[in-house]
Motif scaffolding. Sequence first.
Motif, PDB file in Angstrom:
ATOM      1  N   ARG A 145      -0.974  -5.528  -9.115  1.00 56.94           N
ATOM      2  CA  ARG A 145      -0.694  -7.017  -8.102  1.00 56.94           C
ATOM      3  C   ARG A 145      -1.106  -8.178  -8.847  1.00 56.94           C
ATOM      4  O   ARG A 145      -0.254  -9.039  -8.515  1.00 56.94           O
ATOM      5  N   TYR A 187      -0.396   5.918 -12.363  1.00 56.20           N
ATOM      6  CA  TYR A 187      -1.310   4.909 -12.746  1.00 56.20           C
ATOM      7  C   TYR A 187      -2.670   5.011 -11.918  1.00 56.20           C
ATOM      8  O   TYR A 187      -2.686   5.453 -10.700  1.00 56.20           O
ATOM      9  N   LYS A 188      -3.507   4.791 -12.440  1.00 60.20           N
ATOM     10  CA  LYS A 188      -5.069   4.714 -11.879  1.00 60.20           C
ATOM     11  C   LYS A 188      -5.091   3.553 -10.754  1.00 60.20           C
ATOM     12  O   LYS A 188      -4.273   2.605 -11.027  1.00 60.20           O
ATOM     13  N   ASP A 189      -6.210   3.735  -9.801  1.00 60.29           N
ATOM     14  CA  ASP A 189      -6.352   2.797  -9.001  1.00 60.29           C
ATOM     15  C   ASP A 189      -6.375   1.302  -9.400  1.00 60.29           C
ATOM     16  O   ASP A 189      -5.793   0.517  -9.172  1.00 60.29           O
ATOM     17  N   GLN A 190      -7.317   1.318 -10.497  1.00 65.25           N
ATOM     18  CA  GLN A 190      -7.398  -0.107 -10.997  1.00 65.25           C
ATOM     19  C   GLN A 190      -6.113  -0.690 -11.847  1.00 65.25           C
ATOM     20  O   GLN A 190      -5.956  -2.092 -11.862  1.00 65.25           O
ATOM     21  N   GLU A 191      -5.288   0.074 -12.139  1.00 64.15           N
ATOM     22  CA  GLU A 191      -4.092  -0.233 -12.788  1.00 64.15           C
ATOM     23  C   GLU A 191      -3.112  -0.950 -11.613  1.00 64.15           C
ATOM     24  O   GLU A 191      -2.287  -1.721 -11.917  1.00 64.15           O
ATOM     25  N   LEU A 192      -3.099  -0.004 -10.352  1.00 64.49           N
ATOM     26  CA  LEU A 192      -2.464  -0.512  -9.543  1.00 64.49           C
ATOM     27  C   LEU A 192      -2.799  -1.869  -8.926  1.00 64.49           C
ATOM     28  O   LEU A 192      -1.942  -2.745  -8.526  1.00 64.49           O
ATOM     29  N   GLU A 193      -4.127  -2.216  -9.014  1.00 66.83           N
ATOM     30  CA  GLU A 193      -4.813  -3.371  -8.481  1.00 66.83           C
ATOM     31  C   GLU A 193      -4.198  -4.433  -9.698  1.00 66.83           C
ATOM     32  O   GLU A 193      -3.836  -5.715  -9.304  1.00 66.83           O
ATOM     33  N   THR A 202       2.877   1.546  -3.627  1.00 65.67           N
ATOM     34  CA  THR A 202       2.035   1.856  -4.694  1.00 65.67           C
ATOM     35  C   THR A 202       1.336   3.278  -4.636  1.00 65.67           C
ATOM     36  O   THR A 202       0.926   3.560  -5.669  1.00 65.67           O
ATOM     37  N   GLU A 203       1.296   3.676  -3.368  1.00 65.16           N
ATOM     38  CA  GLU A 203       0.956   5.330  -3.194  1.00 65.16           C
ATOM     39  C   GLU A 203       1.742   6.233  -3.905  1.00 65.16           C
ATOM     40  O   GLU A 203       1.551   7.181  -4.816  1.00 65.16           O
ATOM     41  N   SER A 235       0.929   6.392  -7.643  1.00 66.83           N
ATOM     42  CA  SER A 235      -0.778   6.786  -7.972  1.00 66.83           C
ATOM     43  C   SER A 235      -0.647   7.964  -8.792  1.00 66.83           C
ATOM     44  O   SER A 235      -1.976   8.314  -9.567  1.00 66.83           O
ATOM     45  N   THR A 284       0.915  -1.101  -0.061  1.00 72.03           N
ATOM     46  CA  THR A 284      -0.094   0.021   0.172  1.00 72.03           C
ATOM     47  C   THR A 284       0.789   1.350  -0.005  1.00 72.03           C
ATOM     48  O   THR A 284       0.748   2.035  -0.757  1.00 72.03           O
TER      49      THR A 284
END
Length: 171
Positions: A85, A76-82, A69-70, A73, A66
């Motif tokens: 993973r 990268y968009k939130d979905q891209e960070l997921e 990956t902040e 941000s 977490t």
Amino acid sequence: DLWNNLFPEQIDGRDPREYLLHVSWYRPRDMFRIMLIAQDQHPNETSFSAKVLKSIRKEYASASWTELTEELSTSYKDQELESLRHLLFGFRQIFTISDLDTHAQQRAVDYPGVRALLDAHELRKIVADLYRIGLIGNHISKNKTFRFAFRGDPDVIFGECLYVHNALRSL
């Protein structure tokens, strides 16, 4: 002696100081996070035993993921960070950029977000970003050394193996 009272003589055959450095990013806040998580999960323990430290790996990995990956941000968009993973975890710890490309194409079939990530960002750029923040490093097989940006090695070497940081193997 504080170390002898609070830590075992060895953890996985290593001095506890070495063990803690290799499962972290060498920052005081990482040591603090490890000890706080251990204290929270094992409030009745009187030391940071190997059993205690090993039991908190998953929570420490999640908290570290977490935080790290902040830093991504802004790019990268939130979905891209997921999707990052999904791309990294469940894969080998040591791999080549070619191995990662093959794996990414396979993951893109199962996870539409991975496909969108790869469409929006070139794989080498993703790897360079992950290297910059310390999620991955290089593993130089000929002399069995590791390179990470946080250790003063600013640029990823694409011709060498890549290595997912030890702390993140529990995710």
